[in-house]
Every structure is written in structure tokens, then in C-alpha cells.
Motif scaffolding. Sequence first.
Motif, PDB file in Angstrom:
ATOM      1  N   ALA A 157      26.404  48.422  31.687  1.00 22.26           N
ATOM      2  CA  ALA A 157      27.195  49.172  32.739  1.00 22.26           C
ATOM      3  C   ALA A 157      27.462  48.219  33.851  1.00 22.26           C
ATOM      4  CB  ALA A 157      26.481  50.423  33.438  1.00 22.26           C
ATOM      5  N   ARG A 158      28.394  48.343  34.617  1.00 15.83           N
ATOM      6  CA  ARG A 158      28.771  47.634  35.960  1.00 15.83           C
ATOM      7  C   ARG A 158      28.002  48.058  37.228  1.00 15.83           C
ATOM      8  NH1 ARG A 158      31.793  45.361  31.948  1.00 15.83           N
ATOM      9  NH2 ARG A 158      34.069  44.825  32.520  1.00 15.83           N
ATOM     10  N   ARG A 159      27.642  47.334  38.064  1.00 17.34           N
ATOM     11  CA  ARG A 159      26.908  47.697  39.152  1.00 17.34           C
ATOM     12  C   ARG A 159      27.854  48.079  40.318  1.00 17.34           C
ATOM     13  NH1 ARG A 159      25.434  43.183  40.318  1.00 17.34           N
ATOM     14  NH2 ARG A 159      23.334  42.788  39.259  1.00 17.34           N
ATOM     15  N   ALA A 196      33.001  41.756  28.662  1.00 13.80           N
ATOM     16  CA  ALA A 196      34.478  42.244  28.251  1.00 13.80           C
ATOM     17  C   ALA A 196      34.250  43.490  27.527  1.00 13.80           C
ATOM     18  CB  ALA A 196      35.071  41.085  27.348  1.00 13.80           C
ATOM     19  N   HIS A 197      35.213  44.329  27.875  1.00 14.87           N
ATOM     20  CA  HIS A 197      35.449  45.681  27.139  1.00 14.87           C
ATOM     21  C   HIS A 197      36.948  46.226  27.363  1.00 14.87           C
ATOM     22  CE1 HIS A 197      33.954  48.400  30.725  1.00 14.87           C
ATOM     23  NE2 HIS A 197      35.042  47.777  30.828  1.00 14.87           N
ATOM     24  N   ARG A 198      37.143  47.230  26.850  1.00 15.19           N
ATOM     25  CA  ARG A 198      38.361  47.911  27.096  1.00 15.19           C
ATOM     26  C   ARG A 198      38.385  49.486  26.867  1.00 15.19           C
ATOM     27  NH1 ARG A 198      42.600  46.606  22.044  1.00 15.19           N
ATOM     28  NH2 ARG A 198      41.414  47.036  20.385  1.00 15.19           N
ATOM     29  N   HIS A 199      39.339  50.178  27.455  1.00 15.87           N
ATOM     30  CA  HIS A 199      39.084  51.683  27.423  1.00 15.87           C
ATOM     31  C   HIS A 199      40.575  52.187  27.511  1.00 15.87           C
ATOM     32  CE1 HIS A 199      38.534  50.717  31.652  1.00 15.87           C
ATOM     33  NE2 HIS A 199      37.311  50.377  31.512  1.00 15.87           N
ATOM     34  N   THR A 200      40.680  53.664  27.354  1.00 19.29           N
ATOM     35  CA  THR A 200      42.109  54.041  27.474  1.00 19.29           C
ATOM     36  C   THR A 200      42.378  54.375  29.036  1.00 19.29           C
ATOM     37  OG1 THR A 200      40.991  56.150  26.869  1.00 19.29           O
ATOM     38  CG2 THR A 200      42.537  54.783  25.343  1.00 19.29           C
ATOM     39  N   ILE A 230      42.442  49.963  38.538  1.00 22.15           N
ATOM     40  CA  ILE A 230      42.983  49.141  39.386  1.00 22.15           C
ATOM     41  C   ILE A 230      41.693  48.468  40.266  1.00 22.15           C
ATOM     42  CG2 ILE A 230      45.146  50.128  39.652  1.00 22.15           C
ATOM     43  CD1 ILE A 230      43.161  50.337  42.555  1.00 22.15           C
ATOM     44  N   ARG A 231      42.012  47.186  40.622  1.00 23.35           N
ATOM     45  CA  ARG A 231      40.817  46.467  41.496  1.00 23.35           C
ATOM     46  C   ARG A 231      41.342  46.209  42.754  1.00 23.35           C
ATOM     47  NH1 ARG A 231      39.524  46.265  36.852  1.00 23.35           N
ATOM     48  NH2 ARG A 231      37.421  47.610  36.108  1.00 23.35           N
ATOM     49  N   PHE A 232      40.820  46.430  44.057  1.00 22.25           N
ATOM     50  CA  PHE A 232      41.324  46.143  45.136  1.00 22.25           C
ATOM     51  C   PHE A 232      40.384  45.364  45.822  1.00 22.25           C
ATOM     52  CE2 PHE A 232      42.504  46.291  49.755  1.00 22.25           C
ATOM     53  CZ  PHE A 232      43.918  45.978  49.586  1.00 22.25           C
ATOM     54  N   TRP A 257      41.757  44.283  27.425  1.00 23.28           N
ATOM     55  CA  TRP A 257      40.629  43.740  27.553  1.00 23.28           C
ATOM     56  C   TRP A 257      40.178  43.054  28.896  1.00 23.28           C
ATOM     57  CZ3 TRP A 257      37.489  44.579  23.563  1.00 23.28           C
ATOM     58  CH2 TRP A 257      37.801  44.877  22.598  1.00 23.28           C
ATOM     59  N   HIS A 258      39.112  43.442  29.323  1.00 22.74           N
ATOM     60  CA  HIS A 258      38.822  42.784  30.907  1.00 22.74           C
ATOM     61  C   HIS A 258      37.271  42.383  31.007  1.00 22.74           C
ATOM     62  CE1 HIS A 258      38.752  47.261  31.061  1.00 22.74           C
ATOM     63  NE2 HIS A 258      37.687  46.981  32.070  1.00 22.74           N
ATOM     64  N   ASP A 259      37.036  41.415  31.575  1.00 28.92           N
ATOM     65  CA  ASP A 259      35.806  41.008  32.096  1.00 28.92           C
ATOM     66  C   ASP A 259      35.865  39.915  33.494  1.00 28.92           C
ATOM     67  OD1 ASP A 259      36.755  39.308  29.585  1.00 28.92           O
ATOM     68  OD2 ASP A 259      36.127  37.743  30.965  1.00 28.92           O
TER      69      ASP A 259
HETATM   70 FE   FE2 Z   1      36.204  48.652  32.325  1.00 33.88          FE
END
Ligand code: FE2
Length: 366
Positions: free
Chosen positions: A69-71, A103-107, A111-113, A145-147
Motif C-alpha cells: 500500500a501507499r503511505r 508500479a500498478h494500475r486500476h480502473t 489525480i495528484r496535486f 500504469w503509475h509509480d
Molecule cells: Fe494507484
Amino acid sequence: MTGIKPKTLADFDSELAAEHIKGQWLIDPLLERLAGGPRPAGQAHIWRWRDIEARLDEACDVLAEGLTARRSLALMNPALPGGTTHTLTAGIQMLNPGEQAWAHRHTMSAIRFVIRGGPGLSTVVDGEACQMDDYDLVLTPSWTWHDHHNDTTGNPVWLDALDIGLIMSLNTGFYETYGEERQALRPSQGEYLSQRAGLVRPVWEQRKERLAPFRYAWSDVEPVLLSMADQEGSPYDGVVLEYVNPMTGGPTTPTLSCWVQMLRPHEQTQSHRHTSSSIYFVVRGEGTTRVGDEEISWGQHDTFVVPNWLEHSFRNSSASSEAILFSVNDIPTLRALGLYYEQPETSLGTAPWPAVPARPGTTGGR
Ligand SMILES: [Fe+2]
Ligand SMILES: [Fe+2]
């Protein structure tokens, strides 16, 4: 008389229920609920930056680099079973020095600010490395895909928002890991978008236009916002701009729209409500937002939520400085379904084109 008791409505209802059928007369309470329009989902709430930052610092101590998981600290609406609104979930994420989020992806679209970034902080989206400076916006649309990579010595932070409630209510959640911590980069960075999201594009390719990765640099966005300070703007939001998908000219993603708005010194907007819900992040400035019967006082880097169909208005408390709010909403989803309504009037896209300047000595017009 046979002595057989006539069947009552209650008996009939029971028989139907056993066959998984329900008479419409039993659904009447639903019709009563529909009268008067939707009930707001959740309540207004604010998460103070000083509290969130302290909890993120703690999370860095107690949670090692997450492999599952992400922090990220999700902002949970106190009046909902989950999520920040019924369609959107926002969180604040922090990375430790040298850390990467695999890296992972999902449906779900995200967005990241960026709240605190700089050179050395990046998100890779479908092979494109997007640098993350302060207040940049980076998109990771559905199934990209994003990391994330922190090659700095500090602890960068960003706000992320996803359409989790929407995707889960449609039961369309998919998720996949890349299999490596870091995805492969395209051979020439920036080339993919520059050849497809600019003035010209390949004719022979299919267009993946609605779900391409984009970075919106604050150094490009802020000057445009400030340059419009003397324009009338929206009576309900002040000078408010939408982050445009440059390939479609449409909203930021098919389900999410990102906005940035400026409230000029002591600007007080009119009150309205709409079927969309929004999450706001204070870039700078101080002010208040009245939501229903509540008044939320906000300052720099606070995050607050305005649920659907609740009256709200904004006020900049300062007599000398502008206040700038970033926000994300679910308007594209509602508009795509023909379900976006505003009261007391529709304000989106209704003002006329700016007039063409008249020749000196004339009044313009035909
Ligand atoms: Fe994600
Ligand atoms: Fe609004």
C-alpha cells in the motif's frame, strides 16, 4: 360460505416476497424520499493541514516502505460509510527520502496535486516521467500504469483524489500490479505527448485521447489564473478555471474535473447548490466557506469537502491578498449522464463569449 379466510394484502406480500417479488405499493417510501430532490451524501468537513502533516510524519516513522500500500491517509467523511464524498476519495500521501511507490494500475482514475515537491520527485505514467513541483497536477487516468519516485532527501507530500465511490458503485473495479517496482520508461521522454497532445498528431494511429497521462505545471497555470483577476468570473466561484484535457478539449478526465479558483480580496460569492460534490485544497490564503448551516474557516493547505446538493458560498477573509483553491469534482460523470443540476441557475458555460474589441471611435457590433 366455505369458511376460508380471504387472502389479505399482507398475505399476498409475503407470498410475493417468497418469490423475490415486491409490489410497487411497498416502494412508496422511496417515492417519498425522492420528493424534494437528493439528500446530500455525507457532510461538510475540514481536515487541518497541521493535523494531517503531524500524522504523516508519524506514519513515516511507524510504516516502513509499503509493499502492499501507499503511505497515504484517506480523508473519510464523518457521515459516510467510506470515502470523502459518495463518489470521490481524497488522501494525503508522503514518501520517505529515496523511497519509491511501486508500479500498478486500476480502473479508478486518480489525480495528484503536489503540496511539497521539487526536482527529484516524479510520477511515471505509462512510461512518461512527470516531474512534480509544488502545486503541479499529474493525472493517472483509469488503467494507466503509475509509480512514484522520491530521489530527494526530503519528505514530499501530495493530495490525491480518486473516483473510488463511483467505480465501486458501478462494480467496475480492476487492479493489477506491474510485477516490478519501477515500470520501463519510454525511450524519449516527453515525445509521446508532444507528438499527440499538441498542435499536430499522427493520422495513422488510434487516439487514446481520454485517458492519456498529463502534467499541468503550476508555473503554467498560476500566471493564467492571476492574469484574469479583473474579469467578472462566476458569481458562485469567483475566477475559476478547469484543467482541460488537451487532446479532447473536454474535462480533466472522463469522471473527474480539476479546478483552480481565485477569490479576490474580500470577495464574497453567491450561494448555490448542485448535484456534484467537490473536495477543496487551499493553495494559499484564508477564508470561509458556508455549507448548509455550517461555516468552515480555512487556511493554507487545509482540505475540506462540500457534499452534493448542499448550499455553499465562499468568502476571502483578506482585504489585500487573493485566496487560491484547488478542487476536484465529479461533474463530468453527472454531465455525461444528463444528471448535473444547479440551483438557483446553471452557471457553467453560460456567460457569452468575450466581445471582440471595437475599432477606436466605434461602438462595435455589426
Ligand atoms: Fe494507484
Ligand atoms: Fe459550487
